[in-house]
Design a protein around this motif. Structure first.
Motif, PDB file in Angstrom:
ATOM      1  N   LEU A 162      21.587   5.359  -4.048  1.00 47.20           N
ATOM      2  CA  LEU A 162      22.017   6.123  -2.875  1.00 47.20           C
ATOM      3  C   LEU A 162      23.224   5.464  -2.208  1.00 47.20           C
ATOM      4  O   LEU A 162      24.248   6.107  -1.968  1.00 47.20           O
ATOM      5  N   PHE A 163      23.103   4.163  -1.923  1.00 49.28           N
ATOM      6  CA  PHE A 163      24.209   3.490  -1.227  1.00 49.28           C
ATOM      7  C   PHE A 163      25.449   3.412  -2.117  1.00 49.28           C
ATOM      8  O   PHE A 163      26.572   3.494  -1.622  1.00 49.28           O
ATOM      9  N   ASP A 164      25.240   3.271  -3.425  1.00 50.75           N
ATOM     10  CA  ASP A 164      26.388   3.298  -4.339  1.00 50.75           C
ATOM     11  C   ASP A 164      27.093   4.648  -4.279  1.00 50.75           C
ATOM     12  O   ASP A 164      28.318   4.722  -4.246  1.00 50.75           O
ATOM     13  N   ARG A 165      26.311   5.732  -4.278  1.00 50.36           N
ATOM     14  CA  ARG A 165      26.927   7.068  -4.229  1.00 50.36           C
ATOM     15  C   ARG A 165      27.715   7.274  -2.945  1.00 50.36           C
ATOM     16  O   ARG A 165      28.677   8.025  -2.911  1.00 50.36           O
ATOM     17  N   LEU A 166      27.268   6.611  -1.867  1.00 55.96           N
ATOM     18  CA  LEU A 166      27.984   6.740  -0.595  1.00 55.96           C
ATOM     19  C   LEU A 166      29.202   5.821  -0.550  1.00 55.96           C
ATOM     20  O   LEU A 166      29.971   5.844   0.404  1.00 55.96           O
ATOM     21  N   GLY A 167      29.349   4.989  -1.589  1.00 60.91           N
ATOM     22  CA  GLY A 167      30.501   4.093  -1.633  1.00 60.91           C
ATOM     23  C   GLY A 167      30.411   2.963  -0.628  1.00 60.91           C
ATOM     24  O   GLY A 167      31.433   2.459  -0.159  1.00 60.91           O
ATOM     25  N   LEU A 168      29.196   2.555  -0.295  1.00 63.15           N
ATOM     26  CA  LEU A 168      29.021   1.500   0.712  1.00 63.15           C
ATOM     27  C   LEU A 168      28.683   0.176   0.049  1.00 63.15           C
ATOM     28  O   LEU A 168      27.961   0.129  -0.943  1.00 63.15           O
ATOM     29  N   GLN A 169      29.222  -0.906   0.603  1.00 61.84           N
ATOM     30  CA  GLN A 169      28.812  -2.250   0.219  1.00 61.84           C
ATOM     31  C   GLN A 169      27.441  -2.489   0.821  1.00 61.84           C
ATOM     32  O   GLN A 169      27.236  -2.222   2.002  1.00 61.84           O
ATOM     33  N   TRP A 170      26.501  -3.013   0.030  1.00 60.88           N
ATOM     34  CA  TRP A 170      25.169  -3.233   0.594  1.00 60.88           C
ATOM     35  C   TRP A 170      24.564  -4.512   0.035  1.00 60.88           C
ATOM     36  O   TRP A 170      25.003  -5.044  -0.982  1.00 60.88           O
ATOM     37  N   HIS A 179      11.602  -5.914   1.669  1.00 62.41           N
ATOM     38  CA  HIS A 179      13.053  -6.108   1.551  1.00 62.41           C
ATOM     39  C   HIS A 179      13.774  -5.211   2.544  1.00 62.41           C
ATOM     40  O   HIS A 179      13.300  -4.124   2.864  1.00 62.41           O
ATOM     41  N   GLU A 180      14.911  -5.708   2.995  1.00 60.67           N
ATOM     42  CA  GLU A 180      15.778  -4.885   3.836  1.00 60.67           C
ATOM     43  C   GLU A 180      17.042  -4.546   3.072  1.00 60.67           C
ATOM     44  O   GLU A 180      17.565  -5.381   2.339  1.00 60.67           O
ATOM     45  N   PHE A 181      17.527  -3.326   3.265  1.00 66.62           N
ATOM     46  CA  PHE A 181      18.846  -2.961   2.757  1.00 66.62           C
ATOM     47  C   PHE A 181      19.801  -3.050   3.930  1.00 66.62           C
ATOM     48  O   PHE A 181      19.580  -2.428   4.966  1.00 66.62           O
ATOM     49  N   GLN A 182      20.826  -3.881   3.761  1.00 65.33           N
ATOM     50  CA  GLN A 182      21.715  -4.203   4.868  1.00 65.33           C
ATOM     51  C   GLN A 182      23.159  -3.850   4.522  1.00 65.33           C
ATOM     52  O   GLN A 182      23.597  -4.048   3.394  1.00 65.33           O
TER      53      GLN A 182
END
Lengths: 475, 475
Positions: free
Chosen positions: A233-241, A257-260
């Motif tokens: 999901l975060f990859d598809r949004l193009g976000l560094q996580w 775990h936290e996704f930050q």
């Protein structure tokens, strides 16, 4: 009787289609291109940026409350409006972005077998008393009584409710497991210090998933599966996580775990190990720990905004509510659970926080409320003749690029210069801005195309514009 | 730092795509057809109908609470589960139907220029005190205090909030009017007698629209526009409806209509004039009135479920919150308002109430959670050889009829007879059921196709099935 009703209906339907009404409908919201489709025009949008002089003025009056970039920008251009502390009205552009985000989340959750449900916000006190969280959650729970004096809280999370729901389904078979139930609904939390706009509100949208498995091993495999879906999901949004080990807090369980999203204003302090990619929230480490527990390399520190949180719960809740399944031998066993949250409105604000410049909003491309803004020449300018050319371009895009229907805005405020409207478009962050300037009068016409996420500006013919836009993926 | 994060992300992405995980993902929720798409299978659905013996038993224990057909059927097949009085968990099929209904509503509201916003549920007491409704609404309002002692209610409707919102936008110009703002959100009402399942709950989804106009004439034109959109909506759902003059109740204003579905369990008593189509809720008439006020013909009586309600508010709210616009002469004037509600979850339940038989659910075709259910032969029966043929049919539908992707279920419970599964499919009301029986072994294969909304059963070749399904419109 039935005949009468049918007649009533038919008469009304006829009335609805009378010429007067049809004309009225069309003129209210769209420009009608003769013999073609309808055009979405900016001047009709309830986008308070149109009124920005005044808006900015009133915001300056309380500038000290604006504590981060995303909050300031979202208020300035009218994406959100304050309703009460920690509660915001989401304006039309924001609703479009949130709905797109929910579609991406739905896709990722359903790709791993998630089934979408919807649980009430009113959550009976007895459920929370059963887990002792009625007391443990303290003042973070918003509580109320109904007209019969019965106590409820407004659900900030739904472990109790979903476990009771699954427990009520007798004869749940191991063949139906893993069971992944999720919802995307409003949640409530009486934050002591609501702030940062949508980043830390009291009323917010959250995706919460709850999983049920037949064994600890299966539950941990499901845990990995959901974490991987979050990564995608975060990859598809193009976000560094970052995925960091975290404390289980009031939810409980044995692994978390936290996704930050790493950003300076983040309220979480994280450590990362550059050697082995260990990462953790400092709350689970000894404060003086400077050495990676996995590889003994030195740890570095950063800050993050928590946008997702996963918990392996084991039987913490299923044992309280007696959520059972039947195994292959016909025995009843407690289901092994996990729970997984994504802050929907928070992801949107956090993405704006990390992607925007000081003055201009930038969205994850997939979530931008509108993909394209088309700017025709100023009325009375020497490029006026290009108006028809660019309106034809608009209509041709609608016809040739069906996925962009509803995604292309025409900035018809032609009393403003192109420059002023480009400034607005830049501030609002449409991924593509198409301008009909001087070169639109060349043969063939050339349009100035801004790709705002890359900062690139090119001049393209109509064919070039079509080729570029055909590749735009819309969720 | 950035480089590190990128690496972390890439590693995770790689891990997510490891073969083990990919296989796992696919097997969890779908049957994988070799080299083809994925199949949606019934056995994985969290549809408590799979457990129905037990479920029906426990429902019988409290049969006396089940006061209408839609509530009984929806509980029986597990479309809803009770959470607390007047509050229900919506299960996966129901969420799909509600989401489809919201899409139809969005289309109709946006076709007349509606712009979608989202206002918080927590509604500050001071707004309601300003209109005196804090007291007038009495015990129907669910009230609470936050940790600072500040009072709120959970919004049952949002005239106060939206008028304050528009009032906060200084310099609203007549050129921006009519302004049509709407939202689809959860609403709360502390019903004295919650009953009839989703028909009269305490927590429910509602579409509420608020319109702002520059004059009384313009506001009444907008009023007609929204009413016409409601008519089109109910027509698209294939529902019989009536538009009746109604009381303005606690909302206020000077004109009001209700949209009613005629049905015996309806709580509203209506009169209709067969001659001139006058229709009204009896609450606005003299109880002894038997003569049509418009044409003096005799009135007949019927009952209805209110599914929509429209109000012309004039300046009742704009005058309190000072919601102004600037006219062509630069003068500030009060906006003329209207408000318009549609009970989203109520429309769904009411439609099921009027369309279903005593034993079988029927949906408005457009809202059915899944359009098609495919039933392969029983394992070990003499038609077993048709299994591959019907699975190929399933895959071919996915390929040839793209709008049906995600809409076709394969009932893979092949330990059950075709007859038993057809009974379930009939009860759940899929618009189309495709059965591979004896004639699927003919050359060419013939499939038994039930069109449940018309009651028609035909035998079709694969080409015939494709032709039939290509015409199915999905929202």
């Amino acid at each position: 009787m039935e005949g009468l009703l049918t007649r009533c209906r038919t008469l009304s339907a006829l009335a609805a289609c009378s010429l007067r009404h049809c004309r009225y409908i069309i003129h209210k919201c769209y420009h009608r291109a003769p013999g073609r489709g309808q055009r979405l025009v900016l001047s009709r949008m309830f986008q308070p940026q149109n009124l920005r002089e005044d808006q900015v003025l009133s915001l300056e009056g309380r500038a000290s409350d604006l504590t981060c970039k995303s909050q300031r920008l979202m208020l300035q251009v009218g994406l959100i409006l304050p309703a009460s502390p920690g509660c915001y009205h989401l304006m039309p552009y924001t609703v479009r972005a949130v709905e797109k985000l929910v579609r991406v989340i739905d896709q990722e959750m359903q790709a791993i077998g998630g089934q979408k449900i919807n649980m009430p916000s009113l959550s009976p006190a007895e459920l929370w008393r059963a887990t002792s969280r009625w007391d443990l959650m303290g003042r973070e729970l918003l509580r109320l009584r109904d007209r019969h004096g019965k106590e409820y809280c407004l659900g900030p999370t739904h472990e109790e409710a979903v476990t009771a729901l699954v427990a009520s389904q007798k004869k749940l078979s191991y063949k139906q497991l893993p069971l992944l139930l999720y919802q995307v609904t409003r949640k409530f939390r009486d934050e002591p210090r609501p702030r940062f706009g949508l980043l830390r509100g009291r009323e917010f949208y959250m995706k919460d998933m709850y999983t049920f498995d037949s064994s600890s091993e299966a539950a941990q495999e499901t845990y990995g599966l959901v974490c991987d879906a979050y990564c995608r999901l975060f990859d598809r949004l193009g976000l560094q996580w970052m995925k960091a080990r975290a404390d289980v807090g009031s939810i409980g369980g044995t692994m978390s775990h936290e996704f930050q999203l790493p950003v300076d204003i983040g309220e979480d302090r994280l450590v990362v190990c550059p050697s082995c990619h260990f990462s953790a929230n400092t709350e689970i480490l000894d404060l003086s720990q400077k050495i990676c527990p996995d590889c003994q390399g030195p740890l570095t520190e950063t800050k993050g905004i928590e946008v997702g949180h996963t918990f392996y719960l084991s039987t913490k809740y299923s044992s309280i509510f007696n959520a059972l399944f039947t195994n292959a031998h016909g025995e009843s066993l407690l289901a092994e659970m996990g729970c997984y949250g994504l802050g929907v409105t928070r992801i949107l604000a956090a993405a704006i926080e990390v992607l925007s410049t000081e003055d201009c909003i930038r969205w994850p491309r997939l979530l931008a409320p509108y993909q394209v803004c088309v700017i025709p020449p100023k009325k009375g300018s020497k490029e006026t003749a290009a108006t028809e050319i660019v309106e034809k371009l608009y209509d041709d895009i609608m016809e040739a690029v069906p996925q962009l229907r509803g995604e292309v805005l025409l900035d018809d405020r032609t009393h403003l210069t192109i420059g002023n409207r480009l400034k607005d478009a830049n501030k609002l962050g449409y991924p593509f801005v198409i301008i009909a300037g001087k070169r639109a009068l060349e043969d063939p016409a050339h349009f100035e195309v801004w790709s705002q996420n890359t900062g690139e500006v090119v001049f393209l013919t109509k064919e070039g514009v079509m080729e570029l836009l055909t590749g735009v993926h819309v969720v």
